[in-house]
Write a protein that holds these residues in place. Structure first.
Motif, PDB file in Angstrom:
ATOM      1  N   ARG A  15      -9.276  11.181   3.700  1.00  0.00           N
ATOM      2  CA  ARG A  15      -9.777  10.401   4.843  1.00  0.00           C
ATOM      3  C   ARG A  15     -10.371   9.070   4.364  1.00  0.00           C
ATOM      4  O   ARG A  15     -10.158   8.026   4.983  1.00  0.00           O
ATOM      5  N   ARG A  16     -11.096   9.134   3.264  1.00  0.00           N
ATOM      6  CA  ARG A  16     -11.761   7.932   2.742  1.00  0.00           C
ATOM      7  C   ARG A  16     -10.741   6.893   2.265  1.00  0.00           C
ATOM      8  O   ARG A  16     -10.902   5.701   2.543  1.00  0.00           O
ATOM      9  N   THR A  17      -9.700   7.336   1.578  1.00  0.00           N
ATOM     10  CA  THR A  17      -8.696   6.381   1.093  1.00  0.00           C
ATOM     11  C   THR A  17      -7.866   5.825   2.252  1.00  0.00           C
ATOM     12  O   THR A  17      -7.457   4.668   2.219  1.00  0.00           O
ATOM     13  N   LYS A  18      -7.640   6.635   3.290  1.00  0.00           N
ATOM     14  CA  LYS A  18      -6.928   6.137   4.476  1.00  0.00           C
ATOM     15  C   LYS A  18      -7.779   5.083   5.191  1.00  0.00           C
ATOM     16  O   LYS A  18      -7.280   4.039   5.614  1.00  0.00           O
ATOM     17  N   LYS A  19      -9.084   5.354   5.315  1.00  0.00           N
ATOM     18  CA  LYS A  19      -9.995   4.389   5.935  1.00  0.00           C
ATOM     19  C   LYS A  19     -10.006   3.089   5.135  1.00  0.00           C
ATOM     20  O   LYS A  19     -10.058   1.996   5.714  1.00  0.00           O
ATOM     21  N   PHE A  20      -9.913   3.193   3.821  1.00  0.00           N
ATOM     22  CA  PHE A  20      -9.861   2.009   2.955  1.00  0.00           C
ATOM     23  C   PHE A  20      -8.648   1.148   3.326  1.00  0.00           C
ATOM     24  O   PHE A  20      -8.748  -0.073   3.431  1.00  0.00           O
ATOM     25  N   VAL A  21      -7.518   1.782   3.559  1.00  0.00           N
ATOM     26  CA  VAL A  21      -6.304   1.057   3.963  1.00  0.00           C
ATOM     27  C   VAL A  21      -6.535   0.368   5.312  1.00  0.00           C
ATOM     28  O   VAL A  21      -6.278  -0.835   5.453  1.00  0.00           O
ATOM     29  N   VAL A  22      -7.019   1.120   6.286  1.00  0.00           N
ATOM     30  CA  VAL A  22      -7.235   0.575   7.629  1.00  0.00           C
ATOM     31  C   VAL A  22      -8.244  -0.578   7.592  1.00  0.00           C
ATOM     32  O   VAL A  22      -8.031  -1.624   8.219  1.00  0.00           O
ATOM     33  N   ASP A  23      -9.315  -0.417   6.837  1.00  0.00           N
ATOM     34  CA  ASP A  23     -10.325  -1.478   6.727  1.00  0.00           C
ATOM     35  C   ASP A  23      -9.743  -2.734   6.087  1.00  0.00           C
ATOM     36  O   ASP A  23     -10.088  -3.854   6.480  1.00  0.00           O
ATOM     37  N   ASN A  24      -8.837  -2.563   5.124  1.00  0.00           N
ATOM     38  CA  ASN A  24      -8.195  -3.728   4.501  1.00  0.00           C
ATOM     39  C   ASN A  24      -7.248  -4.418   5.469  1.00  0.00           C
ATOM     40  O   ASN A  24      -7.145  -5.650   5.461  1.00  0.00           O
ATOM     41  N   ILE A  25      -6.563  -3.656   6.300  1.00  0.00           N
ATOM     42  CA  ILE A  25      -5.693  -4.256   7.319  1.00  0.00           C
ATOM     43  C   ILE A  25      -6.539  -5.093   8.281  1.00  0.00           C
ATOM     44  O   ILE A  25      -6.189  -6.239   8.598  1.00  0.00           O
TER      45      ILE A  25
END
Length: 122
Positions: A15-25
């Motif tokens: 979940r944390r690494t997915k959120k990292f992707v979304v936050d970078n987008i």
């Protein structure tokens, strides 16, 4: 660490690494519309999205060697993400305050994935 703890950690880190992707987008959308911002921003999008995708792949690994390999990619891509964030700051494309939380998260993910890789290597 018991099996349930490992599973719980893996799910939390997914979940944390997915959120990292979304936050970078979301961060990418705030960058200036200049050519250099687009180029460096796309590099950041590629590396940060690879963090989430490769950790997810690591969780589905069929062997310890495959897990180690995917985790190594997570380490490399988290480090590359931090690099592109530093470039954005140093080239004065973005303010440090605007990317500080993302940069901190990249470094935390890097440390966690590095420590996990060392544990797997033993």
């Amino acid at each position: 660490m018991g099996e349930n703890d490992r599973i719980e950690f893996a799910e939390m880190f997914k979940r944390r690494t997915k959120k990292f992707v979304v936050d970078n987008i979301k961060f990418f959308r705030t960058l200036p519309k200049t050519e250099e911002a687009k180029i460096v921003g796309r590099q950041l999008l590629r590396s940060s999205s690879s963090v989430g995708a490769n950790y997810r792949a690591a969780c589905r690994a069929r062997s310890q060697a495959e897990f180690h390999s995917k985790l190594s990619t997570v380490v490399e891509e988290a480090d590359e993400s931090a690099f592109w964030m530093e470039v954005l700051i140093e080239a004065e494309i973005t303010k440090q305050a605007d990317i500080a939380l993302l940069l901190d998260e990249a470094n935390q993910i890097l440390k966690i994935a590095s420590a996990s890789r060392k544990t797997v290597s033993k």
